[in-house]
Scaffold this active site. Structure first.
Site, short mmCIF file in Angstrom:
data_model
loop_
_atom_site.label_atom_id
_atom_site.label_comp_id
_atom_site.label_asym_id
_atom_site.label_seq_id
_atom_site.Cartn_x
_atom_site.Cartn_y
_atom_site.Cartn_z
CG ASP A 228 2.44 9.43 -3.63
OD1 ASP A 228 1.35 8.87 -3.84
OD2 ASP A 228 3.43 8.85 -3.14
CE LYS A 271 0.14 1.96 -0.50
NZ LYS A 271 0.99 1.49 -1.58
CG PHE A 462 12.24 -1.27 3.56
CD1 PHE A 462 12.77 -0.33 2.70
CD2 PHE A 462 10.94 -1.69 3.35
CE1 PHE A 462 12.02 0.16 1.65
CE2 PHE A 462 10.18 -1.20 2.30
CZ PHE A 462 10.73 -0.27 1.43
C1 LIG Z 1 2.97 7.18 -0.35
C2 LIG Z 1 3.25 6.04 -1.27
N1 LIG Z 1 3.64 6.30 -2.53
C3 LIG Z 1 3.91 5.30 -3.39
C4 LIG Z 1 3.83 3.98 -3.02
C5 LIG Z 1 4.22 2.90 -4.00
O1 LIG Z 1 3.12 2.21 -4.44
P1 LIG Z 1 3.11 0.66 -4.78
O2 LIG Z 1 3.41 -0.10 -3.54
O3 LIG Z 1 1.72 0.43 -5.31
O4 LIG Z 1 4.12 0.42 -5.83
C6 LIG Z 1 3.42 3.67 -1.73
C7 LIG Z 1 3.33 2.25 -1.31
O5 LIG Z 1 3.44 1.86 -0.19
C8 LIG Z 1 3.13 4.73 -0.82
O6 LIG Z 1 2.75 4.49 0.44
#
Ligand SMILES: Cc1ncc(COP(=O)(O)O)c(C=O)c1O
Length: 474
Positions: A228, A271, A462
């Site tokens: 990730d 992000k 949540f």
């Molecule tokens: C560590 C992490 N992985 C995956 C996601 C999922 O991504 P998205 O919100 O773009 O669908 C997030 C989103 O907050 C995240 O913080």
């Protein structure tokens, strides 16, 4: 008493001051509604900060996702959108940026991170297989479970201790992983799901030494590693800053080397890459890529846009290159640490060390009198909004959801309220205001009571759950 000759915050913290590597060209006015209006807005939102209207929010630290400010170059890129249904030139720019900076061979665009999680989970997990991971993330685990996977937490124990100062609390505990492989057999492990700067642990990084060792363990059992990469640039900054031997390497070089120990990655580009929408999935294996490319057209869009407009892909390609610039990532992480240092100076309990994207207030120690099933972190988010219009997010028992087997709440060790800082949006003065607000809420903590949940969605509760305050006599 503080020495009166120490005037700037840099002097007071015993360092040279740093400044944001940008100047402001356009502003969006914000203002705080009065306390009565905030109380009404909070009640209407069921004490859930996700259900507030953003116009009722003063400083918005709900999330760093999709909330960053784009640069003038990114906005210029938006004007270069090639909105062809197929083969947009912006896709090729994006593909090139992912290949250049993350190093994977094949790229599939998606509308955001969870679109990529869905495709990978449906393609790479067989029902009943295990998915070991360095702690969970809400949408990631849900997609793995919906594909029939069984999540197993293999993060080091230090990650669950808010006071432990381990510099790489995101590391995988290789003994836990080996024990799982021994117990279930490597053929029953879909892949290792590895996250950079682990969000739910407080934005804690993974060391280069750990990912290298993980690669060795996985190679010896023929197990793949998918990353990730959502906040992997910030993880690279921590490696440069904290891990011996990396201080002279660039953020870009560290990022690419880290990724080289994994077989592929998925990305919420909202992000690190500083776009308002976007994501991707990238792998080295051609057959897997082919399967993912077949699936993306069902759920997201054609394999050269995957749910994004051409202009979004162009802004993303530019954002990737900007995200690895040292001046940017240093000032971004330092701003988060500035906020954390202020809270620590008043002995407000937070998760330490402070992570890359947010300060996580430790709601268990903040409200020791509120039991976890009365939602201390949710309560703190509500109180902070009530005091000063600042929006934060619960990352504790509500986010953890229920165990699919037993139906009971999961009781995570970390019960925190996250103050996530959007990139390139707020100034040091905003951080001062936020820190003072947290202090006011802390000073009145003993008079605060918890919440009861009155509406609970089945999944990812949540986002939409509703609460009511527990009165003194109830
Ligand atoms: C560590 C992490 N992985 C995956 C996601 C999922 O991504 P998205 O919100 O773009 O669908 C997030 C989103 O907050 C995240 O913080």
């Amino acid at each position: 008493m503080t020495d009166p000759s120490l005037r700037t915050m840099g002097q007071q913290f015993g360092r040279r001051s740093w400044a944001e590597p940008w100047k402001i060209k356009m502003v969006e006015p914000i203002h705080m509604i009065d306390r009565g209006e905030r109380a009404r807005a909070l009640e209407e939102a069921g004490y859930n900060t996700f259900l507030l209207r953003s116009e009722d929010v003063y400083i918005d630290l709900l999330t760093d996702s999709g909330t960053s400010a784009m640069s003038d170059r990114q906005w210029a890129g938006m004007m270069m959108g090639d909105e062809a249904y197929a083969g947009s030139r912006n896709f090729f720019n994006l593909e090139n940026a992912v290949q250049t900076f993350y190093g994977y061979r094949h790229v599939v665009p998606t509308h955001q991170g969870r679109g990529a999680e869905h495709l990978l989970s449906q393609t790479a997990i067989k029902p009943g297989q295990y998915v070991p991971s360095n702690m969970y993330f809400t949408t990631t685990r849900l997609h793995q479970e919906l594909a029939g996977g069984i999540f197993v937490d293999v993060i080091i124990d230090e990650a669950h201790d808010t006071l432990n100062l381990h510099p790489f609390k995101g590391d995988v505990d290789l003994d836990k992983l080996r024990a799982l492989i021994k117990q279930v057999g490597s053929e029953n492990i879909a892949y290792v799901s590895l996250a950079g700067t682990v969000n739910m642990a407080g934005g804690q990084p993974v060391s280069m030494a750990n990912v290298r060792a993980l690669r060795e363990v996985c190679d010896s059992h023929d197990i793949r590693i998918y990353l990730d990469a959502t906040r992997m640039v910030e993880n690279a900054f921590f490696i440069q800053d904290r891990e011996p031997g990396w201080a002279d390497e660039s953020i870009a070089a560290i990022l690419k080397e880290f990724c080289s120990y994994t077989d592929g990655a998925w990305m919420s580009a909202k992000k690190d890459s500083m776009v308002n929408i976007g994501g991707w999935l990238a792998v080295d294996d051609y057959d897997l890529f082919d399967a993912l490319r077949n699936k993306v057209v069902i759920y997201e869009g054609l394999h050269t846009y995957g749910g994004m407009a051409g202009r979004d892909m162009e802004a993303l390609a530019i954002g990737i290159a900007e995200s690895v610039q040292y001046e940017h990532v240093h000032s971004r992480v330092s701003q988060v640490h500035y906020l954390g240092d202020l809270l620590l100076s008043w002995e407000i309990p937070i998760v330490q060390p402070v992570g890359g994207h947010a300060v996580f207030v430790d709601a268990r120690r903040f409200y020791p009198h509120i039991p976890q099933d009365q939602f201390p972190a949710q309560t703190l988010a509500a109180q902070l909004y009530l005091d000063s219009g600042i929006r934060s997010m619960e990352r504790g028992i509500v986010s953890a959801g229920r165990d699919p087997e037993t139906g009971d709440h999961r009781y995570p060790a970390l019960e925190s309220t996250r103050l996530a800082v959007p990139r390139r949006v707020y100034t040091q003065a905003h951080m001062d205001v936020v820190s003072e607000a947290v202090k006011v809420v802390y000073d009145s903590r003993e008079q605060t009571h918890g919440l009861r949940m009155v509406y609970e969605p089945k999944q990812l509760r949540f986002f939409q759950a509703r609460f009511e305050p527990i009165g003194i006599h109830s």
